[in-house]
Design a protein around this motif. Structure first.
Motif, PDB file in Angstrom:
ATOM      1  N   LEU A  80      -2.255   5.061  11.864  1.00  0.00           N
ATOM      2  CA  LEU A  80      -3.713   5.829  12.058  1.00  0.00           C
ATOM      3  C   LEU A  80      -3.226   7.222  12.813  1.00  0.00           C
ATOM      4  N   GLU A  81      -2.401   6.971  13.703  1.00  0.00           N
ATOM      5  CA  GLU A  81      -2.110   8.271  14.653  1.00  0.00           C
ATOM      6  C   GLU A  81      -1.956   9.525  13.923  1.00  0.00           C
ATOM      7  N   ASN A 120      -9.057   0.210   0.569  1.00  0.00           N
ATOM      8  CA  ASN A 120     -10.007   1.499   0.754  1.00  0.00           C
ATOM      9  C   ASN A 120     -10.218   1.947  -0.762  1.00  0.00           C
ATOM     10  N   LYS A 158     -10.866  10.135  16.026  1.00  0.00           N
ATOM     11  CA  LYS A 158     -11.463   9.068  15.377  1.00  0.00           C
ATOM     12  C   LYS A 158     -10.602   8.643  14.171  1.00  0.00           C
ATOM     13  N   ASN A 159     -11.058   7.794  13.576  1.00  0.00           N
ATOM     14  CA  ASN A 159     -10.236   7.219  12.246  1.00  0.00           C
ATOM     15  C   ASN A 159     -11.277   7.882  11.072  1.00  0.00           C
ATOM     16  N   ARG A 210      -5.414  10.906  12.481  1.00  0.00           N
ATOM     17  CA  ARG A 210      -6.759  11.075  13.114  1.00  0.00           C
ATOM     18  C   ARG A 210      -7.554  12.456  13.112  1.00  0.00           C
ATOM     19  N   SER A 214     -13.016   8.638   7.672  1.00  0.00           N
ATOM     20  CA  SER A 214     -13.906   7.866   6.769  1.00  0.00           C
ATOM     21  C   SER A 214     -13.154   7.943   5.452  1.00  0.00           C
ATOM     22  N   ASP A 215     -13.659   6.820   4.431  1.00  0.00           N
ATOM     23  CA  ASP A 215     -13.246   6.809   3.164  1.00  0.00           C
ATOM     24  C   ASP A 215     -13.923   7.718   2.362  1.00  0.00           C
ATOM     25  N   ASN A 223     -12.401   7.420  20.886  1.00  0.00           N
ATOM     26  CA  ASN A 223     -11.156   7.467  21.446  1.00  0.00           C
ATOM     27  C   ASN A 223     -10.791   8.838  21.573  1.00  0.00           C
ATOM     28  N   ALA A 271       0.201   8.468   6.406  1.00  0.00           N
ATOM     29  CA  ALA A 271      -0.559   7.392   6.917  1.00  0.00           C
ATOM     30  C   ALA A 271       0.208   5.971   6.488  1.00  0.00           C
TER      31      ALA A 271
END
Length: 309
Positions: free
Chosen positions: A143-144, A107, A175-176, A147, A178-179, A171, A225
Motif C-alpha cells: 500500500l505504501e 477488487n 490514504k488508500n 498511497r 479507492s477502487d 494517515n 502495489a
C-alpha cells in the motif's frame, strides 16, 4: 536491482501455444487486456460470436492462471462486448473463468475516462474494469507505494471516539486509493481524491499505431502495489509492449506474448528507447490538463451558435 540481472522477453505466436514456453508458478503478476471482440484491426479476420469468444479464451485463461506464483496475482482488464445495441459486460464472464481456477477476487476496479466511442441509442460507454485476483490468501500488497494525499488532512475524530477524540483521523502517509480510477481532475480535487488515468488517445505521449493501447500508468500502479523488484511479470496479450516497459522501468523482469510481428517489432524498439532514455511516457500521478477558458478546444463553435438560433 541491477539491470543486467533482469530479463525482458517477447514471444511471438498464439497465446495458448506461447504460454507453454513460460514455467508454471513463475510469475508474481499476470496482467493483460485481451481483445474485446469488437472489430479492431487485429480481430477483423476472426470476429467471433460471444459464445465463441468465451470458448476461445477459456483455455488461455486456464493456462495463464497456472503461471501465477502461489503468492501471486492476476489482473484482467476488459471492457464490454456490444452486439446489436445490447451490452455484455465481459468481466462477468472472466470472473467465472478465473474463480473456477481457485482464484479470489480482491477488487473490481472501475477505470473511468472521458473519451471513447459515442452511442446514439444508449449512454456512451466511458468505463472499463480491471479485476484483481490472488491465487491464495498469502499475497503481497504494498500500500505504501500507491498511497495518495489526504483530501481532508485537517479532519479529526469526533468527541465520541474514546482515546482518539480531537486527534487527526487520517494517515499522515496518505490514504488508500479507492477502487474507482477516474479521468476527471475536478471531481478528484473537490469530492474524492482518486487516481486520474486518461486513456491512450491521439495526444497521449504514449500513443502508437496500436488501436487499443492501455496506458503505462495502469500497469505501473498494479505492478508497484502487487510485486517487488526482481519479480517476473507476464502479459499474454502484450501488444506494443506496455507491460514489459513498465516492468523494466521499475526493475522487474517481464514476458510479453503477442501474435503480431508488427506490434512486437515496435515493442522491442520502445524497450530499446526506454533503456536509452528516449522513450516518453506519461509521468505516474501527473494531473490531467484541462483546457483554459478562451482556448479553441474550449470555445463553442460558431456553427453550434448559428444552429441554436
Amino acid at each position: 536491482m541491477a539491470e543486467n540481472s533482469l530479463k525482458h522477453r517477447f514471444l511471438q505466436g498464439d497465446a495458448l501455444k506461447a504460454l507453454d514456453k513460460v514455467d508454471n508458478n513463475s510469475c508474481r503478476l499476470v496482467i493483460t487486456s485481451p481483445p474485446y471482440n469488437i472489430g479492431k484491426e487485429y480481430e477483423r479476420d476472426r470476429r467471433r460470436s460471444l459464445e465463441e469468444y468465451v470458448e476461445w479464451l477459456k483455455p488461455i485463461v486456464e493456462k495463464a492462471c497456472k503461471k501465477v506464483a502461489d503468492d501471486g496475482h492476476l489482473c484482467w482488464q476488459v471492457g464490454n462486448y456490444v452486439n446489436n445495441g445490447e451490452v455484455f459486460p465481459l468481466d462477468y464472464y472472466f470472473y467465472q473463468m478465473i474463480t473456477a481456477q481457485g482464484f479470489r477476487l480482491r477488487n473490481r476496479i472501475i477505470w473511468h475516462f472521458n473519451f471513447g466511442l459515442h452511442a446514439t441509442k444508449r449512454f456512451s460507454g466511458r468505463y472499463e474494469t480491471l479485476l484483481w485476483f490472488t491465487r491464495s490468501e498469502k499475497y503481497h500488497f504494498n500500500l505504501e507505494s500507491v498511497r495518495i494525499p489526504q483530501l481532508y488532512p485537517g479532519k479529526r475524530h469526533s468527541k465520541g471516539r474514546a482515546g482518539k477524540a480531537g486527534l487527526p483521523s487520517g494517515n499522515p502517509r496518505g490514504k488508500n486509493p479507492s477502487d474507482f480510477w477516474v479521468f476527471d481532475p475536478e471531481e478528484a480535487l473537490k469530492n474524492n481524491a482518486v487516481w486520474e488515468l486518461p486513456n491512450v488517445k491521439a495526444n497521449h505521449p504514449e500513443k502508437t499505431f496500436h488501436p487499443c493501447q492501455f496506458p503505462s500508468e495502469l500497469v505501473e500502479r498494479c505492478l508497484l502495489a502487487l510485486t517487488e523488484q526482481g519479480d517476473t511479470i507476464l502479459d499474454p496479450f502484450v501488444g506494443v509492449g506496455t507491460t514489459v516497459l513498465a516492468a523494466a522501468k521499475h526493475s522487474r523482469s517481464a514476458i510479453g506474448i503477442d501474435q503480431s510481428e508488427k506490434y512486437l517489432k515496435l515493442a522491442r524498439k520502445r524497450l530499446s528507447d526506454l533503456r536509452a532514455g528516449r522513450l516518453i511516457t506519461r509521468p505516474l500521478g501527473k494531473p490531467v490538463r484541462r483546457p483554459k477558458a478562451g482556448e479553441r478546444v474550449a470555445t463553442i463553435p460558431t456553427e453550434w451558435k448559428v444552429a441554436a438560433e
